[in-house]
Design an enzyme around this catalytic site. Structure first.
Site, mmCIF file in Angstrom:
data_model
loop_
_atom_site.group_PDB
_atom_site.id
_atom_site.type_symbol
_atom_site.label_atom_id
_atom_site.label_comp_id
_atom_site.label_asym_id
_atom_site.label_seq_id
_atom_site.Cartn_x
_atom_site.Cartn_y
_atom_site.Cartn_z
ATOM 1 N N ARG A 104 0.769 -7.645 6.380
ATOM 2 C CA ARG A 104 1.893 -7.295 5.440
ATOM 3 C C ARG A 104 3.397 -6.841 6.358
ATOM 4 N NH1 ARG A 104 2.067 -2.238 1.475
ATOM 5 N NH2 ARG A 104 2.093 -0.897 3.239
ATOM 6 N N THR A 108 9.590 -5.949 4.541
ATOM 7 C CA THR A 108 9.802 -6.443 3.235
ATOM 8 C C THR A 108 8.472 -6.334 2.273
ATOM 9 O OG1 THR A 108 8.618 -8.312 3.906
ATOM 10 C CG2 THR A 108 10.785 -8.366 4.615
ATOM 11 N N ASP A 200 -2.732 4.032 7.195
ATOM 12 C CA ASP A 200 -3.283 2.544 7.275
ATOM 13 C C ASP A 200 -4.327 2.003 7.596
ATOM 14 O OD1 ASP A 200 -3.469 -0.255 8.711
ATOM 15 O OD2 ASP A 200 -1.229 -0.191 8.478
ATOM 16 N N ASP A 203 -5.349 -0.033 11.056
ATOM 17 C CA ASP A 203 -5.287 0.621 12.141
ATOM 18 C C ASP A 203 -6.135 1.860 12.448
ATOM 19 O OD1 ASP A 203 -2.951 -0.552 13.028
ATOM 20 O OD2 ASP A 203 -1.444 0.765 11.880
#
Ligand code: PRP
Length: 210
Positions: A104, A108, A200, A203
């Site tokens: 992703r 955007t 995240d 991560d």
């Protein structure tokens, strides 16, 4: 509209608390994702088609419920889906495995695909997709589309955390795909992160962010 199942189990909730905790280190985070993946797979497969087989026990004979067909294909959305996949493979050890690589864009929020590998059995067996996070829904919508294009006659989407915005978008785009999640959170923030969330997942799973 597709079914939304929020899996409810004391052990699952206990693991989700630790998964969310900012102090949970990467190796433990991976272990938790695997365990959560196994538990959610049990929920996602609760109603797989079944039939009856005659079984001889040491004492007598009985008719027993067994699966009517082979195990569905498991599809991990890279990278973070690999964490859930590990547990799913424990529950469905004979399932072929596919991968969809999506990243992703942080500005955007649109996903771009960098990998697609799908076992041919998906055309007969259907699939279960795994991604810990359903945020804006863009990645899930794209991943489901790829698996449908590969010929899956039916599929389910499994995640650990979902935002209401992502659930609504996925349901609108793919109303035939049931969603199974461990938690439905409050909202997305301005950066497209789920709140309260867990940060995240990719991560944290692989220790890639500072
Ligand atoms: C994260 C997450 C989902 C996606 C969710 O992956 O694991 O795949 O974002 O966001 P969306 O619903 O708004 O599309 P990311 O793109 O960060 O890749 P990674 O798993 O490799 O970290």
């Amino acid at each position: 509209m597709s079914a939304l199942t929020i899996a409810d189990h004391a052990l699952l909730s206990h693991r989700m608390a630790e998964l969310r905790d900012v102090a949970t280190p990467s190796p433990r985070f991976r272990r938790l994702l695997a365990e959560i993946g196994a538990m959610l797979t049990m929920e996602a497969t609760r109603n797989l088609p079944s039939t009856t087989r005659r079984v001889t026990t040491p004492l007598t004979e009985m008719d027993h419920r067994v699966l009517a067909g082979p195990e569905p294909v498991l599809v991990a959305v890279l990278r973070a889906g690999l964490g859930l996949l590990e547990g799913a493979m424990q529950v469905l050890p004979d399932a072929p495995v596919g991968h969809v690589g999506l990243a992703r864009d942080e500005h955007t929020l649109k996903p771009s695909q960098y990998l697609l590998r799908m076992p041919p059995e998906v055309t007969l067996r259907g699939a279960i997709l795994y991604d810990p996070m359903l945020a804006t829904g863009g990645s899930a919508i794209a991943a489901v589309a790829r698996v449908k294009e590969a010929g899956a006659p039916h599929l389910r989407f499994v995640c650990a955390l979902a935002a209401p915005e992502g659930v609504a978008k996925l349901r609108a785009a793919h109303p035939d795909v049931p969603i199974i999640t461990a938690a439905l959170d409050e909202r997305l923030n301005e950066r497209g992160f789920i709140v309260p969330g867990l940060g995240d997942a990719g991560d944290r799973c692989f220790g890639t962010e500072g």
